[in-house]
Scaffold this active site. Structure first.
Site, PDB file in Angstrom:
ATOM      1  N   GLU A 165       0.956  -1.318  -0.013  1.00 27.98           N
ATOM      2  CA  GLU A 165       0.058  -0.038   0.027  1.00 27.98           C
ATOM      3  C   GLU A 165       0.907   1.185   0.038  1.00 27.98           C
ATOM      4  O   GLU A 165       0.882   2.163   0.931  1.00 27.98           O
ATOM      5  CB  GLU A 165      -1.072  -0.071   1.104  1.00 27.98           C
ATOM      6  CG  GLU A 165      -1.979  -1.111   1.281  1.00 27.98           C
ATOM      7  CD  GLU A 165      -2.886  -1.017   2.342  1.00 27.98           C
ATOM      8  OE1 GLU A 165      -2.668  -0.231   3.181  1.00 27.98           O
ATOM      9  OE2 GLU A 165      -3.830  -1.986   2.320  1.00 27.98           O
ATOM     10  N   GLU A 363      -4.820  -8.808   0.836  1.00 31.99           N
ATOM     11  CA  GLU A 363      -5.584  -8.462   2.004  1.00 31.99           C
ATOM     12  C   GLU A 363      -6.832  -8.188   1.882  1.00 31.99           C
ATOM     13  O   GLU A 363      -7.471  -7.706   1.053  1.00 31.99           O
ATOM     14  CB  GLU A 363      -4.938  -7.190   2.776  1.00 31.99           C
ATOM     15  CG  GLU A 363      -3.475  -7.243   3.624  1.00 31.99           C
ATOM     16  CD  GLU A 363      -3.364  -5.825   3.978  1.00 31.99           C
ATOM     17  OE1 GLU A 363      -3.876  -5.180   4.548  1.00 31.99           O
ATOM     18  OE2 GLU A 363      -1.889  -5.592   3.989  1.00 31.99           O
TER      19      GLU A 363
HETATM   20  C1  BGP Z   1      -4.263  -2.100   5.972  1.00 24.95           C
HETATM   21  C2  BGP Z   1      -2.999  -2.257   6.272  1.00 24.95           C
HETATM   22  C3  BGP Z   1      -2.646  -3.233   7.560  1.00 24.95           C
HETATM   23  C4  BGP Z   1      -3.480  -3.188   8.548  1.00 24.95           C
HETATM   24  C5  BGP Z   1      -4.961  -3.212   7.980  1.00 24.95           C
HETATM   25  C6  BGP Z   1      -6.238  -2.717   9.189  1.00 24.95           C
HETATM   26  O1  BGP Z   1      -4.611  -1.036   5.272  1.00 24.95           O
HETATM   27  O2  BGP Z   1      -2.180  -2.600   5.335  1.00 24.95           O
HETATM   28  O3  BGP Z   1      -1.277  -2.895   8.006  1.00 24.95           O
HETATM   29  O4  BGP Z   1      -3.337  -2.315   9.388  1.00 24.95           O
HETATM   30  O5  BGP Z   1      -5.119  -1.981   7.011  1.00 24.95           O
HETATM   31  O6  BGP Z   1      -6.220  -1.726   9.626  1.00 24.95           O
HETATM   32  P1  BGP Z   1      -6.986  -0.977  10.982  1.00 24.95           P
HETATM   33  O7  BGP Z   1      -6.401  -1.702  12.164  1.00 24.95           O
HETATM   34  O8  BGP Z   1      -6.764   0.295  11.286  1.00 24.95           O
HETATM   35  O9  BGP Z   1      -8.616  -1.477  10.716  1.00 24.95           O
END
Ligand code: BGP
Length: 460
Positions: A165, A363
């Site tokens: 990202e 993801e």
């Molecule tokens: C994504 C990232 C991850 C993770 C995820 C969840 O965008 O790549 O590293 O952090 O988001 O995010 P959050 O915990 O803010 O819901």
């Protein structure tokens, strides 16, 4: 039964800073996260930093055994630049080499293919002090670090990713104040984005120069932009959001060049990044073999209702405003919209407009705040909502694959509840629950379900 193509990648993803812990041990130097937490702990949920995370640095062997129980055939994590090369550019930390080597060997031993990412938001502090991604010296140091990783582990790792990202550190660190160094300046943000892309391409060039047998890619968060209506003004707003947040990275890494509409737009507003001679040739050479796509929620937009204030800072929101669609389906535990069909839209877009490039879902997942309220008497978290979430996304993906989309796998965010930047442990995402007090691991109901899906290569 919805059966997926043979050899489909089933697994999950995490990152070094979010799982390893031991963040100032084992010879590792501070990253910007260690530093920011030290100077402004109040910016982190409950004041929790990444010093311990989910203790993967100590528990990697047991954790890999759990991955096997979950039916993983692949798993993504990242290497921490500040662990491998504590000075950013120079001496290699042998303890880190041993750690990553052991993890890679154990994964392979257990039949889990390691997917290794080189950068997941975790700039070494010493490199940030030199200017971070604004500095070309740092870009070159990153390229050296990438090459070092390929030389050390490229005999065993055959799936490499340069960044996760990459637009998020641009947004967080240089536009919207949710990452260090908390700068708000579009032009500097554009330079950071451009330099990240040059760094990516230099890593790709380095990888190919070594003649290793493997693939190199990048992981992008592609968030489809849906317009409020078919009105021309709403359509333009969606097009601009897509250009700034998706195509700014997607086009260069798949086609070797920036979208001309983006260049025109930014030059019209005097916001083009600082660019060096030869950069565009470097970017041309950075076309990837494989793309990872992170998807959580859609972006809905409408045409902006107001003209920007003459003294306001130039921002992407000059071109669109967020739109809250009435009746949208929500994940109330995270405050994000759930729109499963976007999975299909992403797949078809890559098929039709990006030469059907090989890709995978790197993801996807459902964050839940206060997840302990779903604990049953058996002590297990009954996360039927997560099963439903994954199933629905997979169903749309399955439909796209049936129609020819070139999707190779699905990785959940994440394997085990992990520390997540400013949100720390607020939102839980894992197949496996982490007890923060004891560091005990316990499989959630969704973990058992996923083991079955991966074993059957599909579901009913
Ligand atoms: C994504 C990232 C991850 C993770 C995820 C969840 O965008 O790549 O590293 O952090 O988001 O995010 P959050 O915990 O803010 O819901």
């Amino acid at each position: 039964m919805k059966i997926f193509p043979q050899g489909f990648w089933w697994g999950s993803a995490t990152s070094a800073a979010q799982s390893e812990g031991s963040s100032l041990k084992g010879g590792k130097s501070a990253s910007i996260w260690d530093h920011w937490h030290a100077i402004q702990p109040e910016r982190f949920h409950n004041g929790v930093g990444c010093a311990d995370a989910s203790t993967f640095y100590e528990n990697w062997r047991d954790d890999i055994a759990l991955m096997k129980e979950l039916g993983h055939n692949s798993f993504r994590t990242s290497i921490a630049w500040s662990r491998l090369i504590p000075s950013g550019d120079g001496e290699i930390n042998q303890e880190a080499v041993d750690f990553y080597s052991n993890v890679i060997d154990e994964l392979i031993e257990q039949g889990i293919e390691p997917f290794i990412n080189l950068y997941h938001f975790d700039m070494p502090l010493c490199m940030q002090e030199k200017g971070g991604w604004e500095s070309r010296e740092v870009v070159d140091a990153y390229a050296n670090y990438a090459k070092t990783c390929f030389v050390l582990f490229g005999d065993r790792v055959v799936k490499w990713f340069t960044h996760n990202e990459p637009i998020v550190p641009v947004e967080g660190g240089y536009l919207y104040d949710f990452h260090y160094p908390n700068i708000v300046d579009f032009k500097r943000a554009a330079t950071v984005a451009h330099n990240t892309l040059v760094a990516h391409s230099k890593a790709v060039i380095a990888y190919r120069s070594l003649g290793l047998k493997g693939e190199i890619g990048i992981i992008l968060n592609l968030t489809p932009s849906y317009p409020r209506s078919q009105n021309q003004a709403d359509l333009l707003a969606a097009e601009r959001a897509d250009l700034l947040f998706n195509r700014s990275f997607l086009d260069p890494v798949t086609k070797g060049e920036y979208p001309s509409e983006l260049v025109t737009l930014l030059s019209e507003y005097g916001q083009l990044p600082g660019c060096h001679d030869g950069d565009l040739e470097i970017i041309k050479a950075g076309v990837v073999d494989l793309l990872g796509v992170n998807f959580y929620f859609p972006r809905r937009v409408q045409a902006p209702r107001y003209a920007p204030h003459p003294d306001a800072l130039f921002m992407p929101e000059w071109f669109f405003e967020p739109y809250e669609m009435p009746g949208r389906k929500m994940n109330p535990h995270r405050g994000w919209e759930i729109y499963e069909e976007a999975m299909y839209d992403i797949a078809i877009n890559l098929k039709d407009n990006y030469n059907n490039i090989p890709w995978f879902v790197s993801e996807n997942g459902m964050g839940v705040e206060g997840e302990e309220k779903f604990r049953a008497e058996s002590f297990q978290i009954q996360d039927d909502y997560r099963i439903e979430f994954v199933k629905e996304h997979l169903s749309w993906l399955h439909k796209a694959i049936d129609e020819g989309a070139n999707c190779k796998g699905y990785h959940l965010w994440t394997f085990i509840d992990c520390w997540s930047w400013c949100n720390a442990y607020k939102n839980r995402y894992g197949w496996i629950e982490l007890d923060l007090e004891t560091q005990a691991r316990r499989m959630k109901k969704s973990g058992q379900w996923f083991a079955q899906v991966s074993n059957d290569n599909g579901f009913e």
